[in-house]
Design an enzyme around this catalytic site. Sequence first.
Site, PDB file in Angstrom:
ATOM      1  CB  THR A 170      -1.045  -0.281   1.254  1.00 34.33           C
ATOM      2  OG1 THR A 170      -2.038   0.705   1.326  1.00 34.33           O
ATOM      3  CG2 THR A 170       0.304   0.075   2.438  1.00 34.33           C
ATOM      4  CB  ALA A 200      -7.599  -4.840   4.808  1.00 36.96           C
TER       5      ALA A 200
END
Lengths: 213, 250
Positions: free
Chosen positions: B49, B97
Amino acid sequence: MECLIGIRGKDFVLMAGDSVAGRSVVAMKKDHDKMYQLSNRLLMAACGEGGDTVQFAEYIAKNIQLYRMRNGYDLSTKAAASFTRRNLADYLRSSTPYFVNLLIGGYDDSDGADLYYMDYLGSMVKLPFGVHGYGSFFVLSVMDRYYKEDMTRDEALVLLQRCIDEIHERFIINLNSFKVKIVDKEGIHVMKDLRPTTKQPEETPGTQSMDIV
Amino acid sequence: MLGKLKNANLDLLLPEPLLPPDLESYPEFHSKYINSKNTNALINLSHGTTTLAFRTSQGIIVAVDSRATSGTYIASQTVHKVLRINSHILGTMAGGAADCSYWERYLSILCIKYELENKKKITACIASKLLANIIYSYKGMGLSMGTMIIGGDGKTLDIYYVDNEGTWIKGDLFSVGSGSTFAYGVLDSEYRFDMPIEESIELGRRAIFNACFRDAASGGGVSIYNVQTSGWAYLGRFDTSDLYWNNYKK
């Protein structure tokens, strides 16, 4: 990759720590203060694993404050250092050891200025000067050479500047800013951040590039 | 109903970590089944990310990408990596996540509880410290989070970086994730504290775009938020390939 330096003078302890907070190869914060105030005249510099330093330092600081609240007077430097060491040693063989290396500097009315050096295995020793981290390889010899008993504040700052310059000269990691604090009878004084003295690049014969004709 | 609430244990702080039974040691479990080098690994956490946040005189800009990867497979291009903790505080997601979204959602509950108990809004300092202390109690057990808690209580505005190692630091500019080094390159070249707001939005967008360009694990689109003392505002999502073909292709 962190460096902590402590120097005991006549009636004060000078403590400095680099101000880089890094995560793997990234310097996330460049003005990070690694010194924690335990009480009016007690300062602890902590380096080591990220979360452990803050959590352990705050735990010790709050307990020292609690002692003060319960008993009405501050713990002596020796007692606070012992308490800290006992906690490190007790947690060492538990499921949550604290991987922190510490320098504790403080001023008592009875003992004067004291500097204690502690590592993550729970060993502790009282020293005139102490250094943690890779910086110690470069700085301890400088200290051995120039340190003398009962230094004044200015002399100690000059010695500290020498140390920072040596780290900047030879250590592969860039530590270009150190937070500096002094603990003495009046309390903890925050000094200006110290940086390595910039030197003019020397013009030596033989370093000029040759134009290829 | 009220009677039930009277006896209810409203102390939600620090639930016991729920570990599978018959587990000798969590680190062993983690090394065997999660992100293991051997192909029998059952769980593959996604880490890729790029998220960033920086403060200017005009407030804070938060920019994130929106790609989730499982190894080399792109699981999603439309992940929401900015989590809205309350009307004044945002949290970003990097690393696992599930870890980020669960614990930041739990943090919103703790924020409501704080506001009820103390009759004032929670600051980013306190919120991030609550999260950091929880994460620290799970240290070594395999949580993977690199998150920024951004915002304030209506008077303060701070950015705090909190991660699974227990790091908790305050700063004016952070970038987190596999593409963070690329984002830092663009950010550090142009960041100034006194940037006008349009320039800072463009800088945030550009930095994430460049990170998505170079980092395989970042991409999808750039989502941008602006945080002021009055609260946060969502400024929109910009698709990375549109940005490339229409704006930044040279």
